[in-house]
Design a protein around this motif. Structure first.
Motif, PDB file in Angstrom:
ATOM      1  N   UNK A 103     -16.802  -3.668  -6.948  1.00  0.00           N
ATOM      2  CA  UNK A 103     -16.347  -2.410  -6.322  1.00  0.00           C
ATOM      3  C   UNK A 103     -15.205  -2.688  -5.350  1.00  0.00           C
ATOM      4  N   UNK A 104     -15.370  -3.749  -4.541  1.00  0.00           N
ATOM      5  CA  UNK A 104     -14.327  -4.087  -3.572  1.00  0.00           C
ATOM      6  C   UNK A 104     -13.014  -4.435  -4.267  1.00  0.00           C
ATOM      7  N   UNK A 105     -13.101  -5.164  -5.379  1.00  0.00           N
ATOM      8  CA  UNK A 105     -11.878  -5.538  -6.097  1.00  0.00           C
ATOM      9  C   UNK A 105     -11.179  -4.309  -6.664  1.00  0.00           C
ATOM     10  N   UNK A 106     -11.953  -3.375  -7.199  1.00  0.00           N
ATOM     11  CA  UNK A 106     -11.347  -2.165  -7.749  1.00  0.00           C
ATOM     12  C   UNK A 106     -10.750  -1.266  -6.678  1.00  0.00           C
ATOM     13  N   UNK A 107     -11.204  -1.420  -5.462  1.00  0.00           N
ATOM     14  CA  UNK A 107     -10.638  -0.637  -4.360  1.00  0.00           C
ATOM     15  C   UNK A 107      -9.446  -1.349  -3.730  1.00  0.00           C
ATOM     16  N   UNK A 141      -2.563  -4.498  -7.654  1.00  0.00           N
ATOM     17  CA  UNK A 141      -1.908  -3.818  -8.773  1.00  0.00           C
ATOM     18  C   UNK A 141      -2.593  -2.519  -9.174  1.00  0.00           C
ATOM     19  N   UNK A 142      -3.936  -2.538  -9.257  1.00  0.00           N
ATOM     20  CA  UNK A 142      -4.640  -1.386  -9.805  1.00  0.00           C
ATOM     21  C   UNK A 142      -5.702  -0.824  -8.863  1.00  0.00           C
ATOM     22  N   UNK A 143      -5.746  -1.279  -7.619  1.00  0.00           N
ATOM     23  CA  UNK A 143      -6.779  -0.835  -6.693  1.00  0.00           C
ATOM     24  C   UNK A 143      -6.612   0.613  -6.250  1.00  0.00           C
ATOM     25  N   UNK A 144      -7.739   1.231  -5.927  1.00  0.00           N
ATOM     26  CA  UNK A 144      -7.722   2.623  -5.493  1.00  0.00           C
ATOM     27  C   UNK A 144      -6.919   2.798  -4.206  1.00  0.00           C
ATOM     28  N   UNK A 168       1.404   8.394  -1.738  1.00  0.00           N
ATOM     29  CA  UNK A 168       1.868   8.996  -0.488  1.00  0.00           C
ATOM     30  C   UNK A 168       3.228   8.457  -0.056  1.00  0.00           C
ATOM     31  N   UNK A 169       3.828   7.593  -0.881  1.00  0.00           N
ATOM     32  CA  UNK A 169       5.135   7.034  -0.569  1.00  0.00           C
ATOM     33  C   UNK A 169       5.092   5.855   0.380  1.00  0.00           C
ATOM     34  N   UNK A 170       3.914   5.232   0.562  1.00  0.00           N
ATOM     35  CA  UNK A 170       3.770   4.091   1.468  1.00  0.00           C
ATOM     36  C   UNK A 170       3.755   2.792   0.668  1.00  0.00           C
ATOM     37  N   UNK A 171       3.987   1.684   1.359  1.00  0.00           N
ATOM     38  CA  UNK A 171       3.993   0.372   0.723  1.00  0.00           C
ATOM     39  C   UNK A 171       2.568  -0.086   0.428  1.00  0.00           C
ATOM     40  N   UNK A 172       2.329  -0.709  -0.729  1.00  0.00           N
ATOM     41  CA  UNK A 172       0.987  -1.232  -1.031  1.00  0.00           C
ATOM     42  C   UNK A 172       0.636  -2.410  -0.130  1.00  0.00           C
ATOM     43  N   UNK A 173      -0.647  -2.631  -0.004  1.00  0.00           N
ATOM     44  CA  UNK A 173      -1.163  -3.690   0.882  1.00  0.00           C
ATOM     45  C   UNK A 173      -1.667  -4.844   0.027  1.00  0.00           C
ATOM     46  N   UNK A 174      -1.245  -6.061   0.385  1.00  0.00           N
ATOM     47  CA  UNK A 174      -1.723  -7.265  -0.300  1.00  0.00           C
ATOM     48  C   UNK A 174      -2.993  -7.754   0.399  1.00  0.00           C
ATOM     49  N   UNK A 175      -4.091  -7.127   0.059  1.00  0.00           N
ATOM     50  CA  UNK A 175      -5.348  -7.398   0.752  1.00  0.00           C
ATOM     51  C   UNK A 175      -5.827  -8.825   0.535  1.00  0.00           C
ATOM     52  N   UNK A 176      -5.731  -9.323  -0.690  1.00  0.00           N
ATOM     53  CA  UNK A 176      -6.293 -10.630  -1.021  1.00  0.00           C
ATOM     54  C   UNK A 176      -5.393 -11.792  -0.603  1.00  0.00           C
ATOM     55  N   UNK A 177      -4.345 -11.504   0.126  1.00  0.00           N
ATOM     56  CA  UNK A 177      -3.528 -12.571   0.725  1.00  0.00           C
ATOM     57  C   UNK A 177      -3.372 -12.364   2.231  1.00  0.00           C
TER      58      UNK A 177
END
Length: 323
Positions: free
Chosen positions: A146-150, A154-157, A165-174
């Motif tokens: 569940x955490x990975x899909x969120x 690349x494909x997280x919720x 919303x026009x914002x930059x994606x977050x590189x959570x796993x780094x």
């Protein structure tokens, strides 16, 4: 001529009485002993019989010579951990996470138990308890999925919402800085409902006449909680705290491994604990000696913490100490 009696003659009846008394006490408590027997057998098999394997921590193990023929290296395995700096990082991460789990977890469990006790509608109380217990029975593997899909880049919720919303994606796993918050919140979500059972059961043991007398005297809900319920829960809190401190260096491997993984080097600074290190030592590097050295350090450290905490509790409140 005066006859003298040997002291052994007097001691024999006394020893026999002591043996009879012990046997009578064991027989009177045979039901409790039978109930404890499975736990005793479990600890003998899985805790005491494997103890000779601690010798692995003091040798340089190789498959050819086996455990007792491998070269003895003393404390070199521990010295390696100290010199590389891994030991301090692992200890700090494991202790800080467990302190957060123990303190925040127990506080939230007490709050939940108190609130459940104040609910008057029985059907709503049962429904609430059921919904709060469910996270405990969810597999750590499913939680990691569940955490990975969120949180996936690349494909997280989360990133899908941010990009829409026009914002930059977050590189959570780094990003190592945000994972302590994620791990602690996930643990609290999973364990709070189930952990509140002990405190709720303790509240159920409170004499209703005390509560009724307080209500007659005009005590409100918060006054009853503050002056009656919380002092009543104090011994339970101390006992659970001492039990938890015994495992302060034993991390929740399932949670960390499934949320973060054991080989994500970008997150080692804040998510690497003793359990994940030992896993890599055993399964990746096949270094059984280093893994045993860390496990031995873990056990000795936990024993010292429990003894110290129990000594402090005994000084402050002797009735609430373990021994």
């Amino acid at each position: 001529m005066e006859m003298t009696t040997s002291p052994k003659v007097h001691k024999r009846p006394q020893l026999q009485r002591i043996r009879n008394e012990r046997f009578r006490r064991l027989w009177n408590n045979k039901t409790l002993l039978l109930m404890c027997l499975p736990a005793i057998i479990f600890f003998i098999i899985f805790a005491y019989l494997p103890m000779p394997g601690l010798y692995l921590a003091f040798i340089k193990y190789n498959y050819t010579d086996g455990i007792f023929r491998s070269p003895f290296v003393g404390f070199d395995n521990f010295r390696f951990l100290v010199m590389t700096g891994d030991l301090w990082r692992l200890t700090f991460n494991t202790v800080v996470y467990n302190l957060a789990f123990i303190l925040l977890g127990n506080v939230l469990q007490i709050i939940v138990a108190v609130f459940l006790n104040e609910i008057r509608l029985k059907w709503f109380k049962k429904l609430t308890q059921t919904l709060m217990f469910l996270p405990h029975f969810i597999s750590a593997v499913l939680i990691g999925l569940i955490a990975y899909n969120v949180l996936s880049y690349d494909y997280g919720l989360l990133n899908s919402i941010l990009t829409s919303l026009g914002l930059d994606p977050v590189k959570t796993y780094s990003n190592a800085g945000i994972w302590p918050w994620i791990i602690v919140l996930t643990y609290l979500w999973q364990s709070t409902g189930y952990g509140s059972i002990v405190y709720f059961a303790a509240i159920m043991g409170l004499d209703n006449e005390i509560i009724e007398a307080a209500e007659i005297d005009g005590a409100g809900a918060f006054q009853r909680i503050r002056y009656i319920v919380l002092p009543w829960l104090k011994p339970t809190f101390i006992i659970l705290l001492l039990f938890s401190l015994g495992g302060i260096l034993r991390g929740n491997f399932g949670l960390f491994f499934n949320l973060v993984g054991a080989n994500n080097t970008a997150l080692y600074a804040t998510t690497d604990i003793i359990e994940t290190y030992v896993f890599r030592a055993l399964m990746t590097n096949f270094n059984f000696s280093i893994g045993s050295a860390v496990s031995l350090y873990q056990s000795v450290f936990g024993f010292i913490v429990v003894m110290t905490a129990n000594w402090l509790v005994k000084k402050v409140s002797p009735d609430n100490s373990l021994f």
